[in-house]
Design a protein around this motif. Sequence first.
Motif, PDB file in Angstrom:
ATOM      1  N   SER A   1      41.375  46.457 -27.639  1.00  9.91           N
ATOM      2  CA  SER A   1      40.759  46.367 -29.010  1.00  9.91           C
ATOM      3  C   SER A   1      41.632  45.385 -29.769  1.00  9.91           C
ATOM      4  CB  SER A   1      40.752  47.722 -29.556  1.00  9.91           C
ATOM      5  OG  SER A   1      42.133  48.431 -29.200  1.00  9.91           O
ATOM      6  N   ASP A   2      42.757  45.350 -29.510  1.00 10.26           N
ATOM      7  CA  ASP A   2      43.649  44.250 -30.332  1.00 10.26           C
ATOM      8  C   ASP A   2      43.195  42.778 -30.144  1.00 10.26           C
ATOM      9  OD1 ASP A   2      45.479  46.096 -31.565  1.00 10.26           O
ATOM     10  OD2 ASP A   2      46.608  46.306 -29.929  1.00 10.26           O
ATOM     11  N   SER A   3      43.203  42.468 -28.693  1.00  6.21           N
ATOM     12  CA  SER A   3      42.609  41.397 -28.373  1.00  6.21           C
ATOM     13  C   SER A   3      41.341  40.953 -28.785  1.00  6.21           C
ATOM     14  CB  SER A   3      42.852  41.176 -26.722  1.00  6.21           C
ATOM     15  OG  SER A   3      44.170  41.171 -26.390  1.00  6.21           O
ATOM     16  N   ALA A   4      40.449  41.928 -28.953  1.00  5.29           N
ATOM     17  CA  ALA A   4      39.194  41.571 -29.281  1.00  5.29           C
ATOM     18  C   ALA A   4      39.167  40.816 -30.633  1.00  5.29           C
ATOM     19  CB  ALA A   4      38.303  42.679 -29.505  1.00  5.29           C
ATOM     20  N   LEU A   5      40.200  41.232 -31.597  1.00  2.78           N
ATOM     21  CA  LEU A   5      40.179  40.529 -32.945  1.00  2.78           C
ATOM     22  C   LEU A   5      40.585  39.027 -33.023  1.00  2.78           C
ATOM     23  CD1 LEU A   5      42.331  43.203 -34.828  1.00  2.78           C
ATOM     24  CD2 LEU A   5      39.804  43.072 -34.875  1.00  2.78           C
ATOM     25  N   VAL A   6      40.840  38.691 -31.875  1.00  6.29           N
ATOM     26  CA  VAL A   6      41.129  37.239 -31.782  1.00  6.29           C
ATOM     27  C   VAL A   6      40.081  36.591 -30.918  1.00  6.29           C
ATOM     28  CG1 VAL A   6      43.718  37.013 -32.425  1.00  6.29           C
ATOM     29  CG2 VAL A   6      42.863  37.372 -29.975  1.00  6.29           C
ATOM     30  N   ASN A   7      39.183  37.233 -30.281  1.00 11.56           N
ATOM     31  CA  ASN A   7      38.215  36.556 -29.338  1.00 11.56           C
ATOM     32  C   ASN A   7      37.122  36.629 -30.035  1.00 11.56           C
ATOM     33  OD1 ASN A   7      40.352  36.406 -27.242  1.00 11.56           O
ATOM     34  ND2 ASN A   7      39.846  38.493 -26.437  1.00 11.56           N
ATOM     35  N   ASP A   8      36.985  36.782 -31.357  1.00 11.12           N
ATOM     36  CA  ASP A   8      35.750  36.532 -31.899  1.00 11.12           C
ATOM     37  C   ASP A   8      35.858  35.823 -33.357  1.00 11.12           C
ATOM     38  OD1 ASP A   8      33.190  37.465 -33.615  1.00 11.12           O
ATOM     39  OD2 ASP A   8      32.912  38.706 -32.029  1.00 11.12           O
ATOM     40  N   ASN A   9      34.961  34.890 -33.545  1.00 10.57           N
ATOM     41  CA  ASN A   9      34.902  34.305 -34.925  1.00 10.57           C
ATOM     42  C   ASN A   9      35.021  34.838 -35.977  1.00 10.57           C
ATOM     43  OD1 ASN A   9      35.744  31.569 -33.596  1.00 10.57           O
ATOM     44  ND2 ASN A   9      33.592  31.199 -33.362  1.00 10.57           N
ATOM     45  N   ARG A  10      34.281  36.282 -35.712  1.00  8.84           N
ATOM     46  CA  ARG A  10      34.102  36.883 -37.302  1.00  8.84           C
ATOM     47  C   ARG A  10      35.408  37.699 -37.571  1.00  8.84           C
ATOM     48  NH1 ARG A  10      29.874  41.182 -34.537  1.00  8.84           N
ATOM     49  NH2 ARG A  10      31.042  40.755 -33.043  1.00  8.84           N
ATOM     50  N   THR A  11      36.441  37.753 -36.837  1.00  9.26           N
ATOM     51  CA  THR A  11      37.712  38.370 -37.250  1.00  9.26           C
ATOM     52  C   THR A  11      38.953  37.461 -37.236  1.00  9.26           C
ATOM     53  OG1 THR A  11      37.688  39.278 -35.035  1.00  9.26           O
ATOM     54  CG2 THR A  11      37.030  40.610 -36.828  1.00  9.26           C
ATOM     55  N   LEU A  12      38.546  36.454 -36.177  1.00  4.64           N
ATOM     56  CA  LEU A  12      39.713  35.667 -36.028  1.00  4.64           C
ATOM     57  C   LEU A  12      40.435  34.866 -37.414  1.00  4.64           C
ATOM     58  CD1 LEU A  12      41.759  33.853 -34.367  1.00  4.64           C
ATOM     59  CD2 LEU A  12      40.068  32.034 -33.853  1.00  4.64           C
ATOM     60  N   SER A  13      39.604  34.291 -38.200  1.00  6.07           N
ATOM     61  CA  SER A  13      40.236  33.739 -39.427  1.00  6.07           C
ATOM     62  C   SER A  13      40.935  34.526 -40.121  1.00  6.07           C
ATOM     63  CB  SER A  13      38.912  33.242 -40.413  1.00  6.07           C
ATOM     64  OG  SER A  13      38.168  34.353 -40.655  1.00  6.07           O
ATOM     65  N   LYS A  14      40.572  35.900 -40.342  1.00  3.15           N
ATOM     66  CA  LYS A  14      41.389  36.937 -40.982  1.00  3.15           C
ATOM     67  C   LYS A  14      42.684  37.345 -40.497  1.00  3.15           C
ATOM     68  CE  LYS A  14      40.115  38.568 -44.094  1.00  3.15           C
ATOM     69  NZ  LYS A  14      40.412  38.478 -45.921  1.00  3.15           N
ATOM     70  N   VAL A  15      42.639  37.238 -39.099  1.00  2.00           N
ATOM     71  CA  VAL A  15      44.010  37.327 -38.486  1.00  2.00           C
ATOM     72  C   VAL A  15      44.755  36.212 -38.736  1.00  2.00           C
ATOM     73  CG1 VAL A  15      44.873  37.445 -35.911  1.00  2.00           C
ATOM     74  CG2 VAL A  15      42.932  38.800 -36.342  1.00  2.00           C
ATOM     75  N   VAL A  16      44.353  34.950 -38.892  1.00  2.47           N
ATOM     76  CA  VAL A  16      44.990  33.771 -39.143  1.00  2.47           C
ATOM     77  C   VAL A  16      45.892  33.804 -40.173  1.00  2.47           C
ATOM     78  CG1 VAL A  16      45.166  31.291 -39.347  1.00  2.47           C
ATOM     79  CG2 VAL A  16      43.857  32.388 -37.188  1.00  2.47           C
ATOM     80  N   GLU A  17      44.988  34.315 -41.354  1.00  4.60           N
ATOM     81  CA  GLU A  17      45.324  34.523 -42.610  1.00  4.60           C
ATOM     82  C   GLU A  17      46.460  35.508 -42.793  1.00  4.60           C
ATOM     83  OE1 GLU A  17      43.570  36.758 -46.760  1.00  4.60           O
ATOM     84  OE2 GLU A  17      42.072  35.687 -45.111  1.00  4.60           O
ATOM     85  N   PHE A  18      46.626  36.762 -42.402  1.00  4.89           N
ATOM     86  CA  PHE A  18      47.496  37.455 -42.304  1.00  4.89           C
ATOM     87  C   PHE A  18      48.579  37.243 -41.570  1.00  4.89           C
ATOM     88  CE2 PHE A  18      44.014  41.372 -42.897  1.00  4.89           C
ATOM     89  CZ  PHE A  18      44.135  40.978 -44.187  1.00  4.89           C
TER      90      PHE A  18
END
Length: 308
Positions: free
Chosen positions: A251-268
């Motif tokens: 469920s953690d890895s899912a956040l960087v494997n999807d464009n819907r959430t990747l940008s927010k991960v990068v931002e944080f």
Amino acid sequence: FVTVPIFKTCLNHLQNKCRGSCPAAEITVRSASDLDLTIPGKLLRLLFHDCFVEGCDASILLQGNGTERSDPGNTSVDGFAVIDSAKRLLEIFCPETVSCADILALAARDAVEYTGGPSVQIPTGRRDGRISAAANVRPNIIDTSFTLDEMAKLFFAKGLSMDDLVTLSGGHTIGKSHCSSFNDRFKLDLNGNVTVIDSSQDQQYAVQLSKMCAAGVRDDSITVNNDPGTPFQFDNQYYKILLEHKGLFQSDSALVNDNRTLSKVVEFANSQDGFFESWVVSFLKLSIVGVKTGDEGEIRQSCSMPNR
């Protein structure tokens, strides 16, 4: 709801006359955390598991056969003793005044601040729920093997957004997890041989995890830090680790494997201040999910059982 945190409106000493509240939770969280660095992560997880089932009403604290607490999905949830300790103090000096639901929400809030996270002003006035059913647990809690769509569906059902999902996942920057919650990402036989299954996880990290879990392969006795870098510090390291494909859970890895959430991960990952600002907003939203007020609930005398 009352907009002033209850544990910061009393006089400095518990012996003084209570003005509607006492600082028991803050005192207990700090004392317990000084003795056990894993306590903050446990309290934060306890709040998640409470609020996602029946709302933030302390229903997870009720003991007995068939309660939420008895469900296998909550077997590894901990931190109950901290809440019980705060409640006992409150009942001595401020009887029938502060709900277990408020204690739990504020204890989780204080746990984040204690470990270096932002201070959050959350409302109080939650009532304790009378209903606690194991059957309600599994359909409402996030499993570590969930896809992004599965997580988003549950979050949306609680009035939380995709941004809230990414932000609140940052709670994994503190705490520990049993090997059983992530060992489906690799195969480990009784001889210690490793086969990496999930290609989305850094291969060296997967092998490292498998070796750490090897000793507990039979009884799941081993726990691993959610954040291998700064496990007892509430910071943005979690997001940096995700970008290195070293998230502990699927469920953690899912956040960087999807464009819907990747940008927010990068931002944080690039801005701890940005993460903290978002945490304040998202944690507040979490803390009021499905709250009960007025006649909807009660103020328990003991957090482990309803009033009679």
